[in-house]
Write an enzyme that holds these catalytic residues in place. Structure first.
Site, PDB file in Angstrom:
ATOM      1  N   TYR A 150       0.791  -1.231   0.000  1.00  0.00           N
ATOM      2  CA  TYR A 150       0.000   0.000   0.000  1.00  0.00           C
ATOM      3  C   TYR A 150       0.822   1.280   0.000  1.00  0.00           C
ATOM      4  O   TYR A 150       0.775   2.053  -0.952  1.00  0.00           O
ATOM      5  CB  TYR A 150      -0.973  -0.011   1.187  1.00  0.00           C
ATOM      6  CG  TYR A 150      -1.911  -1.193   1.146  1.00  0.00           C
ATOM      7  CD1 TYR A 150      -2.823  -1.336   0.096  1.00  0.00           C
ATOM      8  CD2 TYR A 150      -1.876  -2.184   2.120  1.00  0.00           C
ATOM      9  CE1 TYR A 150      -3.676  -2.424   0.030  1.00  0.00           C
ATOM     10  CE2 TYR A 150      -2.740  -3.283   2.049  1.00  0.00           C
ATOM     11  CZ  TYR A 150      -3.626  -3.395   1.005  1.00  0.00           C
ATOM     12  OH  TYR A 150      -4.466  -4.463   0.929  1.00  0.00           O
ATOM     13  N   THR A 172      -3.682 -10.531   5.044  1.00  0.00           N
ATOM     14  CA  THR A 172      -4.108 -11.559   4.076  1.00  0.00           C
ATOM     15  C   THR A 172      -2.928 -12.363   3.556  1.00  0.00           C
ATOM     16  O   THR A 172      -1.778 -11.930   3.641  1.00  0.00           O
ATOM     17  CB  THR A 172      -4.743 -10.928   2.814  1.00  0.00           C
ATOM     18  OG1 THR A 172      -3.779 -10.066   2.207  1.00  0.00           O
ATOM     19  CG2 THR A 172      -5.995 -10.165   3.137  1.00  0.00           C
ATOM     20  N   SER A 231     -11.799 -11.781  -4.969  1.00  0.00           N
ATOM     21  CA  SER A 231     -12.053 -11.777  -3.537  1.00  0.00           C
ATOM     22  C   SER A 231     -13.512 -12.061  -3.256  1.00  0.00           C
ATOM     23  O   SER A 231     -14.398 -11.515  -3.912  1.00  0.00           O
ATOM     24  CB  SER A 231     -11.676 -10.419  -2.941  1.00  0.00           C
ATOM     25  OG  SER A 231     -11.797 -10.459  -1.543  1.00  0.00           O
ATOM     26  N   SER A 284      -7.926 -13.518  -2.041  1.00  0.00           N
ATOM     27  CA  SER A 284      -7.411 -13.175  -0.720  1.00  0.00           C
ATOM     28  C   SER A 284      -7.964 -14.113   0.344  1.00  0.00           C
ATOM     29  O   SER A 284      -9.131 -14.489   0.322  1.00  0.00           O
ATOM     30  CB  SER A 284      -7.708 -11.719  -0.380  1.00  0.00           C
ATOM     31  OG  SER A 284      -9.024 -11.421  -0.740  1.00  0.00           O
ATOM     32  N   PRO A 313     -11.220  -0.105  -2.927  1.00  0.00           N
ATOM     33  CA  PRO A 313     -12.443  -0.783  -3.369  1.00  0.00           C
ATOM     34  C   PRO A 313     -13.679   0.073  -3.117  1.00  0.00           C
ATOM     35  O   PRO A 313     -13.696   0.907  -2.215  1.00  0.00           O
ATOM     36  CB  PRO A 313     -12.498  -2.044  -2.490  1.00  0.00           C
ATOM     37  CG  PRO A 313     -11.139  -2.155  -1.856  1.00  0.00           C
ATOM     38  CD  PRO A 313     -10.653  -0.740  -1.728  1.00  0.00           C
ATOM     39  N   LYS A 345     -22.566 -30.622  -1.152  1.00  0.00           N
ATOM     40  CA  LYS A 345     -21.452 -30.732  -0.204  1.00  0.00           C
ATOM     41  C   LYS A 345     -20.144 -30.157  -0.762  1.00  0.00           C
ATOM     42  O   LYS A 345     -19.066 -30.716  -0.575  1.00  0.00           O
ATOM     43  CB  LYS A 345     -21.244 -32.198   0.232  1.00  0.00           C
ATOM     44  CG  LYS A 345     -22.470 -32.896   0.790  1.00  0.00           C
ATOM     45  CD  LYS A 345     -22.206 -33.373   2.215  1.00  0.00           C
ATOM     46  CE  LYS A 345     -23.343 -34.175   2.814  1.00  0.00           C
ATOM     47  NZ  LYS A 345     -24.675 -33.545   2.643  1.00  0.00           N
ATOM     48  N   ILE A 346     -20.290 -29.043  -1.480  1.00  0.00           N
ATOM     49  CA  ILE A 346     -19.115 -28.357  -2.047  1.00  0.00           C
ATOM     50  C   ILE A 346     -19.063 -26.956  -1.458  1.00  0.00           C
ATOM     51  O   ILE A 346     -20.096 -26.291  -1.318  1.00  0.00           O
ATOM     52  CB  ILE A 346     -19.211 -28.287  -3.592  1.00  0.00           C
ATOM     53  CG1 ILE A 346     -19.026 -29.689  -4.193  1.00  0.00           C
ATOM     54  CG2 ILE A 346     -18.172 -27.325  -4.186  1.00  0.00           C
ATOM     55  CD1 ILE A 346     -19.293 -29.744  -5.685  1.00  0.00           C
ATOM     56  N   SER A 347     -17.880 -26.482  -1.114  1.00  0.00           N
ATOM     57  CA  SER A 347     -17.727 -25.124  -0.605  1.00  0.00           C
ATOM     58  C   SER A 347     -18.154 -24.135  -1.689  1.00  0.00           C
ATOM     59  O   SER A 347     -17.658 -24.192  -2.814  1.00  0.00           O
ATOM     60  CB  SER A 347     -16.263 -24.885  -0.218  1.00  0.00           C
ATOM     61  OG  SER A 347     -15.859 -23.579  -0.583  1.00  0.00           O
ATOM     62  N   TYR A 350      -5.307 -14.832  -8.040  1.00  0.00           N
ATOM     63  CA  TYR A 350      -5.157 -14.374  -6.652  1.00  0.00           C
ATOM     64  C   TYR A 350      -6.529 -14.362  -6.010  1.00  0.00           C
ATOM     65  O   TYR A 350      -7.452 -13.765  -6.545  1.00  0.00           O
ATOM     66  CB  TYR A 350      -4.571 -12.965  -6.677  1.00  0.00           C
ATOM     67  CG  TYR A 350      -4.277 -12.315  -5.340  1.00  0.00           C
ATOM     68  CD1 TYR A 350      -2.967 -12.063  -4.949  1.00  0.00           C
ATOM     69  CD2 TYR A 350      -5.306 -11.921  -4.476  1.00  0.00           C
ATOM     70  CE1 TYR A 350      -2.675 -11.438  -3.738  1.00  0.00           C
ATOM     71  CE2 TYR A 350      -5.032 -11.311  -3.262  1.00  0.00           C
ATOM     72  CZ  TYR A 350      -3.717 -11.069  -2.902  1.00  0.00           C
ATOM     73  OH  TYR A 350      -3.438 -10.454  -1.697  1.00  0.00           O
ATOM     74  N   ARG A 395     -10.394 -26.063  -1.334  1.00  0.00           N
ATOM     75  CA  ARG A 395     -10.735 -26.068   0.089  1.00  0.00           C
ATOM     76  C   ARG A 395      -9.467 -26.289   0.934  1.00  0.00           C
ATOM     77  O   ARG A 395      -9.232 -25.615   1.930  1.00  0.00           O
ATOM     78  CB  ARG A 395     -11.736 -27.212   0.272  1.00  0.00           C
ATOM     79  CG  ARG A 395     -12.485 -27.451   1.525  1.00  0.00           C
ATOM     80  CD  ARG A 395     -13.253 -26.351   2.076  1.00  0.00           C
ATOM     81  NE  ARG A 395     -12.409 -25.591   2.981  1.00  0.00           N
ATOM     82  CZ  ARG A 395     -12.749 -24.458   3.556  1.00  0.00           C
ATOM     83  NH1 ARG A 395     -13.901 -23.917   3.296  1.00  0.00           N
ATOM     84  NH2 ARG A 395     -11.956 -23.836   4.371  1.00  0.00           N
ATOM     85  N   HIS A 399      -7.598   1.406   1.071  1.00  0.00           N
ATOM     86  CA  HIS A 399      -7.355   0.014   1.434  1.00  0.00           C
ATOM     87  C   HIS A 399      -6.266  -0.225   2.495  1.00  0.00           C
ATOM     88  O   HIS A 399      -6.253  -1.266   3.151  1.00  0.00           O
ATOM     89  CB  HIS A 399      -6.992  -0.767   0.160  1.00  0.00           C
ATOM     90  CG  HIS A 399      -7.358  -2.212   0.211  1.00  0.00           C
ATOM     91  ND1 HIS A 399      -7.342  -2.957   1.380  1.00  0.00           N
ATOM     92  CD2 HIS A 399      -7.750  -3.072  -0.761  1.00  0.00           C
ATOM     93  CE1 HIS A 399      -7.705  -4.199   1.099  1.00  0.00           C
ATOM     94  NE2 HIS A 399      -7.967  -4.289  -0.173  1.00  0.00           N
TER      95      HIS A 399
END
Length: 624
Positions: A105, A463, A552, A452, A118, A424-426, A450, A502, A341
């Site tokens: 940053y 993060t 994200s 976070s 953001p 049963k899936i994230s 990417y 996961r 941010h």
């Protein structure tokens, strides 16, 4: 559940009883949190090579394997740097947090607008006139002050993730703070603590700034009625629309802004005005109406308005982008916020937002006795020809940025997180895999991705990176449109890929991902004044750090969506909020890149999500 999803019990329901200030409650909580670990060196290097497999050629990988072998030799440079990191971890509260704040940053020189800050789009409010706008703004300010009381009294309910308490430090950084530009590195000031606590907010209307005291002399916050009267006074004394947009200076490249800032502060009046903005609790921007657009692109237009204000002729001058929190309320009911941010990630901002939104729905209890309140103070600026010139340059640069940003808000209505859960899936893994599929179908290859992951299980944690592109994700996306593969094979690969995501997520939130560790080794080399290890000069490292997909998940109870710009010129920024029966997406790209297009990405993403559902519904759950 994803790294940033486990929120504490809904804030509105957990109003701690007014115990007054419990001395040091926050400190006690913080001191009980574990320190961020330095992962084992060999583990990180193995995982680095694994992560490179799907995104670089075999030839490049062979070369990198040699560099890694050199780096990891016993008694070699890797071990030396690792020992340095371990020493640093012993003597600091968090070996990463200072370094991260600076590199990610404060030393980042591109404008905070689009490139760093953001925005959040809130659901459209039902007011249509100035009266409604100011009424809503007053209620919103009251909600902010209500949340601030919890921060001040240290009665904020602690959040948990997977049963583990989280670091609450970011909540104490977001109010009464501001970024200050510097020639090589910016800094952050915070007026939340100490004797001179902030008692005012900044209100901006028609590019004119006001100091609005939000507490009565007895220390009680102003009520909605009182705030409404004060906002009306502000409105009525800032009707001229020809004022110089001094706030536009904050949209410039950080070095240019640092020069202009020093120049601006030479004048005593200007300096007082700027300090008043910096010290305020937050900023409330009363925006001029933007041109009307059709319903289908309305949300995308609001996303742009939250990110950059729409350009110098619209509302970009109605901001102070260095301010940590700016709430934006327009006459036509569009509203949201933009935040700087550096002090915080999305989830604390969204928790504050959820609290405020709940608060604005409450009926007003007390009718306040109308003690006449002082006139809010208008902040004066003396504009020299030199400052006028700085403003003109900032306008030009900003307008180029505004024209370049392509942002699309897509509300995916076919299903929400309930569907992946039923399989049963994230939900986060499911959405990330759909992004991988969309990207692969568009470009014919995978890219560095990417996502976070929150490190808030650790003291002062920020993060780390979930690398969503994996060997498993690539196998799945390659199989998806392959006629030789059966649906069962594809579904098994899909499940395997979501499982791998996961696992990476769990590893990341426990402080065992690779990105921050590699950064730490690199910064340690710089600090030790040793020559930069070959490993970090390698093309593979550059490819791995070139995130064409920067993503994200920022879940919220409110039906809102966060948005941010891409982090590379030829990339996408993708933020999403999975609700039970729909998913809010915000996708950004740059018009100056011929290869990227936000609407096209949205289209492919929608198709990917639907195709993945059809695939799962057409195959029995496997033995995996």
């Amino acid at each position: 559940r994803s790294s940033e999803e486990r929120r504490a019990r809904p804030y509105g329901l957990l109003k701690p009883t007014a115990l007054g200030k419990i001395p040091g409650r926050f400190l006690l909580h913080q001191e009980a949190l574990p320190h961020l670990p330095v992962p084992p060196l060999q583990q990180t290097l193995d995982r680095y090579l694994q992560m490179l497999q799907p995104i670089i050629s075999e030839e490049e990988l062979n070369h990198t394997q040699e560099l890694v072998a050199e780096f990891r030799k016993p008694g070699g440079v890797g071990e030396r740097l690792q020992k340095g990191l371990e020493r640093r971890a012993k003597k600091t509260e968090n070996w990463l947090s200072d370094w991260w704040l600076k590199t990610a940053y404060l030393e980042y020189r591109l404008p905070v607008v689009v490139h760093s800050s953001p925005g959040v789009v809130l659901p459209k409010q039902d007011f249509l006139d100035r009266q409604g706008q100011l009424r809503f703004a007053a209620k919103l300010i009251e909600g902010i002050l209500d949340f601030k009381t919890m921060i001040d009294n240290e009665t904020l309910p602690v959040e948990y993730m997977g049963g583990k308490p989280l670091c609450m430090n970011q909540y104490y950084q977001i109010l009464s703070s501001c970024r200050i530009p510097g020639p090589k590195r910016d800094s952050i000031v915070n007026y939340a603590k100490g004797k001179k606590q902030s008692r005012h907010i900044t209100v901006v209307h028609n590019f004119q700034f006001f100091e609005l005291d939000v507490y009565n002399s007895d220390g009680s916050p102003l009520t909605t009625d009182q705030l409404f009267i004060q906002l009306e006074k502000i409105w009525n004394t800032s009707l001229q629309t020809n004022k110089e947009p001094i706030g536009i200076l904050t949209t410039n490249h950080r070095n240019s802004w640092a020069k202009a800032y020093n120049n601006l502060l030479k004048d005593k009046t200007n300096k007082e005005s700027v300090r008043t903005i910096e010290k305020s609790i937050c900023t409330v921007c009363l925006d001029a109406p933007m041109p009307r657009v059709s319903e289908d692109i309305y949300k995308s237009r609001v996303a742009a308005q939250m990110l950059h204000g729409g350009g110098s002729r619209w509302n970009s001058g109605n901001r102070w982008f260095d301010k940590t929190l700016q709430f934006i309320i327009a006459e036509d009911g569009s509203c949201g916020l933009v935040y700087e941010h550096a002090p915080s990630e999305g989830p604390p901002i969204v928790a504050l937002l959820d609290h405020i939104v709940e608060y604005t729905k409450k009926p007003e209890l007390v009718r306040s006795p109308m003690i006449p309140l002082p006139m809010p103070k208008k902040l004066r600026f003396n504009i020299t020809p030199e400052i006028k010139n700085d403003i003109e340059k900032a306008k030009q640069n900003l307008n180029i940025m505004v024209e370049d940003l392509d942002v699309k808000v897509m509300v995916f209505h076919q299903f929400g997180k309930t569907f992946p859960k039923s399989e049963k899936i994230s939900p986060d893994a499911f959405i990330q895999l759909a992004l991988q599929l969309a990207y692969y179908r568009m470009y014919g290859h995978a890219c560095a991705t990417y996502e976070s992951a929150s490190l808030r299980m650790f003291r002062l944690g920020r993060t780390d990176t979930i690398r969503s592109t994996s060997v498993d994700s690539l196998k799945f996306v390659q199989s998806m449109d392959n006629p030789d593969k059966s649906d069962q094979e594809k579904a098994d690969l899909l499940r395997r890929a979501t499982q791998a995501h996961r696992e990476y997520t769990d590893m990341a939130i426990r402080g065992n991902a690779i990105d921050r560790h590699l950064l730490g080794l690199k910064l340690q080399a710089i600090e030790d004044l040793v020559s930069m290890p070959e490993l970090f000069m390698d093309t593979a490292y550059a490819v791995a750090m070139h995130f064409n997909l920067s993503t994200s998940q920022v879940p919220a109870k409110t039906d809102c969506v966060m948005c941010f710009g891409p982090v590379v010129p030829d990339g996408y920024g993708v933020c999403y909020n999975p609700m039970d029966e729909h998913i809010n997406f915000a996708i950004s790209a740059f018009n100056s890149c011929a290869d990227t297009n936000a609407a096209r990405m949205a289209h492919y993403l929608e198709k990917a999500l639907l195709d993945m559902r059809i695939l799962l519904q057409s195959t029995p759950k496997s033995k995996l």
